[in-house]
Each structure stands twice: as structure tokens, then as C-alpha cells.
Design a protein around this motif. Structure first.
Motif, PDB file in Angstrom:
ATOM      1  N   UNK A 254       0.846  -1.200   0.000  1.00  0.00           N
ATOM      2  CA  UNK A 254       0.000   0.000   0.000  1.00  0.00           C
ATOM      3  C   UNK A 254       0.882   1.251   0.000  1.00  0.00           C
ATOM      4  N   UNK A 255       0.330   2.331  -0.489  1.00  0.00           N
ATOM      5  CA  UNK A 255       1.059   3.609  -0.514  1.00  0.00           C
ATOM      6  C   UNK A 255       1.352   4.048   0.921  1.00  0.00           C
ATOM      7  N   UNK A 256       2.567   4.545   1.134  1.00  0.00           N
ATOM      8  CA  UNK A 256       2.958   5.001   2.473  1.00  0.00           C
ATOM      9  C   UNK A 256       2.110   6.193   2.886  1.00  0.00           C
ATOM     10  N   UNK A 257       1.552   6.134   4.077  1.00  0.00           N
ATOM     11  CA  UNK A 257       0.808   7.272   4.626  1.00  0.00           C
ATOM     12  C   UNK A 257       0.993   7.303   6.136  1.00  0.00           C
ATOM     13  N   UNK A 258       0.803   8.483   6.698  1.00  0.00           N
ATOM     14  CA  UNK A 258       0.960   8.656   8.147  1.00  0.00           C
ATOM     15  C   UNK A 258      -0.027   7.770   8.898  1.00  0.00           C
ATOM     16  N   UNK A 259      -1.286   7.776   8.511  1.00  0.00           N
ATOM     17  CA  UNK A 259      -2.316   7.002   9.215  1.00  0.00           C
ATOM     18  C   UNK A 259      -2.043   5.507   9.136  1.00  0.00           C
ATOM     19  N   UNK A 260      -1.559   5.051   7.982  1.00  0.00           N
ATOM     20  CA  UNK A 260      -1.278   3.622   7.819  1.00  0.00           C
ATOM     21  C   UNK A 260      -0.180   3.178   8.782  1.00  0.00           C
ATOM     22  N   UNK A 261       0.909   3.944   8.848  1.00  0.00           N
ATOM     23  CA  UNK A 261       2.023   3.572   9.723  1.00  0.00           C
ATOM     24  C   UNK A 261       1.624   3.635  11.195  1.00  0.00           C
ATOM     25  N   UNK A 262       0.860   4.658  11.569  1.00  0.00           N
ATOM     26  CA  UNK A 262       0.416   4.778  12.969  1.00  0.00           C
ATOM     27  C   UNK A 262      -0.494   3.611  13.340  1.00  0.00           C
ATOM     28  N   UNK A 263      -1.379   3.243  12.411  1.00  0.00           N
ATOM     29  CA  UNK A 263      -2.300   2.134  12.709  1.00  0.00           C
ATOM     30  C   UNK A 263      -1.556   0.801  12.799  1.00  0.00           C
TER      31      UNK A 263
ATOM     32  N   UNK B  58       8.226   4.026  -2.060  1.00  0.00           N
ATOM     33  CA  UNK B  58       7.026   4.761  -1.660  1.00  0.00           C
ATOM     34  C   UNK B  58       5.851   3.905  -1.261  1.00  0.00           C
ATOM     35  N   UNK B  59       6.073   2.600  -1.082  1.00  0.00           N
ATOM     36  CA  UNK B  59       4.980   1.698  -0.723  1.00  0.00           C
ATOM     37  C   UNK B  59       5.379   0.835   0.479  1.00  0.00           C
ATOM     38  N   UNK B  60       4.403   0.590   1.332  1.00  0.00           N
ATOM     39  CA  UNK B  60       4.598  -0.339   2.441  1.00  0.00           C
ATOM     40  C   UNK B  60       4.393  -1.743   1.881  1.00  0.00           C
ATOM     41  N   UNK B  61       5.483  -2.470   1.727  1.00  0.00           N
ATOM     42  CA  UNK B  61       5.409  -3.798   1.118  1.00  0.00           C
ATOM     43  C   UNK B  61       4.837  -4.837   2.073  1.00  0.00           C
ATOM     44  N   UNK B  62       5.249  -4.771   3.346  1.00  0.00           N
ATOM     45  CA  UNK B  62       4.794  -5.779   4.307  1.00  0.00           C
ATOM     46  C   UNK B  62       4.958  -5.251   5.726  1.00  0.00           C
TER      47      UNK B  62
END
Length: 288
Positions: free
Chosen positions: A161-170, A188-192
Motif C-alpha cells: 500500500x502507498x505510504x501514509x501517516x495514518x497507515x504507519x500509525x495504525x 514509496x509503498x509499504x510492502x509488508x
């Protein structure tokens, strides 16, 4: 063979000097690679036995020569088994610096391929790190420039998924099922997430916990840059090539990340863990 000088009955040539210099350099590099780990003691034990074997053989002590000779015969196989992690690390270092590595200009010229920079917007990573540090939430982010690190990504849960602040915090929320382990970020993407990372076998200061040990271990095994947010102190650190920069400001993190992702060599910015600890102790003494 060009004779340089004699020492008694020994004739020293230019080739002999070069041979000794290369062996000395190789032994020094092996020592640097294994310094601080249990493997260095095993290596010194093997080296001591080999030197004893040479002395015994030169002195024509036949019984000891036979016994030690048999041991040395299987010594290569035993060394491969015992030093498997160090050999793998050594080959990774050679692969990184070879003409076939991704960072080498010769590969680009060979395949007529223009070098692509893997730079992307790192603001979401920094903003998420600030939020996580502010709430003393631990985090471990592996940022790769040249590889998707599929071997380590497959040890966790694939996201892509595309890197985002909310994704990493969650992901790193303490109640999230994905918060254990590391997150792998590439292009630029969260692979796993929830990835299992290798833990360093070196002795490191007590202030660094398992999260820092995993970051240092991952930086030893790959060419990635690892960002760590401490759960105990909320401090942010970066690790690369088995070295760590501790308690960085977010401006420093931004600069190093940008340089790394645009292909700039940032290795000289990092210092060994032991050196960092000594510097901290010296500063504490000066303040006293």
C-alpha cells in the motif's frame, strides 16, 4: 622473482612482501567483520591451532603433526558450518561493492540503462515517526532503495500500500495485530508489516533493546536504512551497515533519508555502536 633482501637464510622478494600484505589485510577485514561477536573467539582458536600446526610441522614432530593435520583436514568444513552467518555477511559485502551491484556505474553502462532514483515523499514517514515518538510507541521501519527484500517481506503480512501517516500509525498501534516486527518500505509503498528481522549477534550497549538489535542485524544483512522509534524513551535512531545514529532530530532524519534515497553515500555519517556509547560517556563526564 625480484629479490629485495635477505634475513639469514630467508630470501625476501617483492612477491613475498605483497603476499604478506594481502594476507594481513584479509585477516584485518575478517577481524573487523567478526569483531564484537562470539565468532571472533572461535576464529582466534582456529588461528592458534593452525599456527601450532605450522610450528609442530616445521619442528618435525610427526605424531602431533599427524593429529593436527587430520584436524586441519576437516577444519575447512567445520569453519564453513561454524562461520556460516559471517561468510554470508562477507559475500553480501562483496556483492554490494562488486561491478554487478545496483549502485555501480559499470552495470548501468553495460546494460545501457539510465539509473533510476528511488526517491519519494518521505513526509508521511517523518510525521508518523513524530506521532509515534510523542506517544512512546515503538516502531521499526526498513527503508530500502535497491530491493523489495522479498525474503524478509514474506516472513510477515504482505500489504503493498502507498505510504501514509495514518497507515504507519495504525500498524504500530500497541493494540494492532501487526505492530510486532518491522515494516518494509520500498519505492514509496509499504510492502509488508510484522516482518521478522535478523537480530545482531554483536554485543551492544544495554540501553538498546530487541528492536534496536533487530535494526542493527537487518542493516548488517542488507543495504537498507532502518528507522527505529524507542518505546521506552521515544527517541528516534537510524541504523545502516551495522552502525547506528542514536537520538536524532527529525531534521537530521529527513536529511539522511533524502540523501540515502537519492543515491548519496551516507555510510560516513554513521558510527559504530561502541563509539557512540563512548562519546556519550565522555560528554556525561564533561558535564560533571
Amino acid at each position: 622473482m625480484s629479490l629485495l633482501f635477505r634475513i639469514g637464510f630467508l630470501e625476501i622478494s617483492l612477491v613475498n612482501v605483497l603476499d604478506i600484505a594481502l594476507v594481513s589485510f584479509l585477516l584485518y577485514q575478517i577481524y573487523k567483520l567478526m569483531r564484537g561477536s562470539v565468532a571472533i573467539k572461535i576464529f582466534l582458536g582456529f588461528l592458534s591451532l593452525y599456527l601450532i600446526y605450522l610450528v609442530v610441522n616445521a619442528a618435525r614432530m610427526e605424531l602431533l603433526s599427524i593429529i593436527l593435520g587430520q584436524f586441519m583436514g576437516v577444519g575447512v568444513i567445520a569453519a564453513i558450518i561454524l562461520f556460516a552467518p559471517e561468510i554470508r555477511k562477507f559475500l553480501l559485502i562483496i556483492g554490494r561493492s562488486s561491478i554487478f551491484s545496483n549502485e555501480n556505474v559499470f552495470r548501468e553502462l553495460l546494460f545501457w540503462k539510465k539509473r533510476e532514483t528511488q526517491s519519494f515523499n518521505i513526509t508521511p514517514i517523518l510525521e508518523a515517526s513524530k506521532s509515534l515518538a510523542g506517544t512512546s510507541t515503538g516502531a521499526l521501519m526498513v527503508i530500502s532503495r535497491n530491493s523489495e527484500l522479498k525474503f524478509y517481506a514474506e516472513s510477515g503480512d504482505l500489504i503493498d500500500a502507498v505510504v501514509s501517516k495514518r497507515l504507519l500509525i495504525s500498524i504500530f498501534n500497541k493494540y494492532s495485530p501487526l505492530h510486532d516486527g518491522g515494516v518494509i518500505i520500498y519505492n514509496g509503498r509499504v510492502k509488508a508489516a510484522r516482518c521478522i528481522l535478523p537480530v545482531t549477534e554483536r554485543e551492544i550497549p544495554a540501553q538498546f533493546g530487541l528492536r534496536h538489535r533487530a535494526a542493527i542485524g537487518m542493516s548488517e544483512a542488507t543495504d537498507s536504512l532502518i528507522l527505529i522509534v524507542s518505546e521506552e524513551t521515544g527517541q528516534v535512531s537510524l541504523a545502516k551497515n551495522g552502525k547506528i545514529l542514536h537520538n536524532l532530530s527529525f531534521q537530521e532524519v529527513r536529511e539522511i533519508l533524502n540523501e540515502y534515497l537519492t543515491g548519496v553515500d551516507v555510510d560516513d555519517k554513521f558510527e559504530a555502536v561502541s563509539s557512540s556509547e563512548r562519546k556519550k560517556i565522555r560528554k556525561a563526564k564533561e558535564l560533571e
